[in-house]
Design an enzyme around this catalytic site. Sequence first.
Site, PDB file in Angstrom:
ATOM      1  N   CYS A 164      49.335  47.341  48.118  1.00 39.17           N
ATOM      2  CA  CYS A 164      48.306  48.387  47.956  1.00 39.17           C
ATOM      3  C   CYS A 164      48.254  49.355  49.125  1.00 39.17           C
ATOM      4  CB  CYS A 164      46.931  47.751  47.796  1.00 39.17           C
ATOM      5  SG  CYS A 164      46.789  46.833  46.282  1.00 39.17           S
TER       6      CYS A 164
HETATM    7  N1  COA Z   1      35.483  38.633  30.790  1.00 41.77           N
HETATM    8  C1  COA Z   1      34.366  37.869  30.873  1.00 41.77           C
HETATM    9  N2  COA Z   1      34.154  36.976  31.862  1.00 41.77           N
HETATM   10  C2  COA Z   1      35.126  36.842  32.804  1.00 41.77           C
HETATM   11  C3  COA Z   1      36.299  37.607  32.766  1.00 41.77           C
HETATM   12  C4  COA Z   1      36.455  38.534  31.722  1.00 41.77           C
HETATM   13  N3  COA Z   1      37.553  39.309  31.630  1.00 41.77           N
HETATM   14  N4  COA Z   1      37.065  37.276  33.813  1.00 41.77           N
HETATM   15  C5  COA Z   1      36.403  36.318  34.498  1.00 41.77           C
HETATM   16  N5  COA Z   1      35.227  36.055  33.876  1.00 41.77           N
HETATM   17  C6  COA Z   1      34.191  35.060  34.262  1.00 41.77           C
HETATM   18  C7  COA Z   1      34.782  33.948  35.086  1.00 41.77           C
HETATM   19  O1  COA Z   1      35.298  32.945  34.245  1.00 41.77           O
HETATM   20  C8  COA Z   1      33.575  33.476  35.867  1.00 41.77           C
HETATM   21  O2  COA Z   1      32.789  32.641  35.049  1.00 41.77           O
HETATM   22  P1  COA Z   1      31.984  31.408  35.666  1.00 41.77           P
HETATM   23  O3  COA Z   1      30.996  32.016  36.616  1.00 41.77           O
HETATM   24  O4  COA Z   1      31.365  30.812  34.466  1.00 41.77           O
HETATM   25  O5  COA Z   1      32.994  30.554  36.348  1.00 41.77           O
HETATM   26  C9  COA Z   1      32.786  34.753  36.113  1.00 41.77           C
HETATM   27  O6  COA Z   1      33.241  35.696  35.125  1.00 41.77           O
HETATM   28  C10 COA Z   1      32.994  35.338  37.497  1.00 41.77           C
HETATM   29  O7  COA Z   1      34.400  35.416  37.754  1.00 41.77           O
HETATM   30  P2  COA Z   1      34.967  35.939  39.131  1.00 41.77           P
HETATM   31  O8  COA Z   1      36.455  35.952  39.069  1.00 41.77           O
HETATM   32  O9  COA Z   1      34.320  35.197  40.260  1.00 41.77           O
HETATM   33  O10 COA Z   1      34.440  37.452  39.072  1.00 41.77           O
HETATM   34  P3  COA Z   1      34.158  38.459  40.234  1.00 41.77           P
HETATM   35  O11 COA Z   1      32.764  38.861  40.190  1.00 41.77           O
HETATM   36  O12 COA Z   1      34.724  38.032  41.545  1.00 41.77           O
HETATM   37  O13 COA Z   1      35.027  39.752  39.746  1.00 41.77           O
HETATM   38  C11 COA Z   1      37.104  40.835  40.276  1.00 41.77           C
HETATM   39  C12 COA Z   1      36.426  39.647  39.602  1.00 41.77           C
HETATM   40  C13 COA Z   1      38.591  40.636  40.211  1.00 41.77           C
HETATM   41  C14 COA Z   1      36.715  42.108  39.530  1.00 41.77           C
HETATM   42  C15 COA Z   1      36.618  40.955  41.740  1.00 41.77           C
HETATM   43  O14 COA Z   1      36.633  39.692  42.360  1.00 41.77           O
HETATM   44  C16 COA Z   1      37.421  41.907  42.560  1.00 41.77           C
HETATM   45  O15 COA Z   1      37.642  43.054  42.214  1.00 41.77           O
HETATM   46  N6  COA Z   1      37.860  41.450  43.751  1.00 41.77           N
HETATM   47  C17 COA Z   1      38.605  42.252  44.662  1.00 41.77           C
HETATM   48  C18 COA Z   1      39.993  42.311  44.202  1.00 41.77           C
HETATM   49  C19 COA Z   1      40.867  43.212  45.025  1.00 41.77           C
HETATM   50  O16 COA Z   1      40.450  44.066  45.744  1.00 41.77           O
HETATM   51  N7  COA Z   1      42.122  42.987  44.888  1.00 41.77           N
HETATM   52  C20 COA Z   1      43.092  43.786  45.470  1.00 41.77           C
HETATM   53  C21 COA Z   1      44.107  43.902  44.438  1.00 41.77           C
HETATM   54  S1  COA Z   1      45.241  45.113  44.844  1.00 41.77           S
END
Ligand code: COA
Length: 381
Positions: A164
């Site tokens: 990134c």
């Molecule tokens: N639809 C519905 N629910 C979903 C889902 C989807 N597509 N994907 C995950 N969930 C659920 C999970 O199962 C989890 O359920 P639980 O609480 O019952 O276990 C819940 O949503 C939370 O999941 P989590 O992965 O902890 O979500 P989050 O709030 O951390 O959001 C991201 C996920 C990826 C959007 C976020 O963590 C993020 O953007 N992080 C930074 C990533 C980044 O900068 N990466 C760099 C890449 S270049």
Amino acid sequence: MNDPKPALTARPVISSTGLFTPAESITNEELVESFNRFVDRHNAANAEQIEAGKVEPLAHSSVEFIEKASGIRARHVMAKGPILDPEIMAPRWDERGDDELSIMAEIGVAAAREALERAGRDPKDVDAVLCAASNMQRPYPAMAIEIQQALGIDGFGFDMNVACSSATFGIQTAADYVRAGNAKSVLVVSPEITSGHLNWRDRDSHFIFGDVATAVLVEDEAIAPAAHWDILGTRLKTVFSNNIRNNFGFLNRAHPETADTPDKLFVQEGRKVFKEVVPMVAAMILEEAERLGVDPQALRRLWLHQANAGMNRLIAHKVLGHEASEDESPTVLDTYGNTSSAGSIIAFHLHSEDMVAGDTGLICSFGAGYSAGTVFVRKAS
Ligand code: COA
């Protein structure tokens, strides 16, 4: 150019930027509808195994979750149909021959042409092309050399991958070439066809990425157009982390039994990334601002990496000392998704025309590695 006595005092600036946006876009509604059809088919096909407790059922995705957790509403892609087809869920296009321009070079060239036009720069006066992106279409010949050839640029080109942060690392590399007198005009091209590394069948990440290409023309101030951006300073940082990983590589064939497992695509521990990267990047920005003698609270605009709206809100708050407005920290991930290294450059490209001479801003990337890069800029005129 090849000046026998390099200046060593040359001042690198950003002369212009360019952007290529694929025509097709996928909304969250379309994405979730296709994903849920895939889930239903999978669960129906495995009903007996699921009933017997031998296979875990897959869960539906949700538009509400995606928008709340990430801020992403849509993403541009190079091939919408096959991505949304539950039988395929991957990009597809006809393979091109070795005598045709490759698709990654093609979109890089489109972005680069716009940057050259905006600077009024003839390609023959460009010295180098860096293709800075998180995935390369092939190992060699370098994508940068193909782009160089397509644009009719003399000189040299090479590929660099810092996930990134590829574009900001590219900008510093180009700026250093200019400072050292090794080049006067360097194109940093970031074609990001991230739909190729995204696991569209993975509920945790299927909504994250989009395709795009950006270009940044870094030049010696002495030849730059009047309406350029002074580069006040650049800073790069890497800290090893397994929380964002992609194990695809040329040695996968040494263990063919796992050559197609999900770790050969993008995987992440999103929550850990969020928690660890926000403080790291905020501290890095503040330290660099202090080093440069820039008051962070007086920054006119932050063009931050576009992965997650919540991350950007927190980072911008720590830097500016208050909740940032959309004007102070513009969002493009709502319509572009995460475009890896191109994200902060898209934000800069689309949201910098209104700035006036003397305005200071920050281009900042962060992501896999971990890697992070800052480029403090000031509008010259
Ligand atoms: N639809 C519905 N629910 C979903 C889902 C989807 N597509 N994907 C995950 N969930 C659920 C999970 O199962 C989890 O359920 P639980 O609480 O019952 O276990 C819940 O949503 C939370 O999941 P989590 O992965 O902890 O979500 P989050 O709030 O951390 O959001 C991201 C996920 C990826 C959007 C976020 O963590 C993020 O953007 N992080 C930074 C990533 C980044 O900068 N990466 C760099 C890449 S270049």
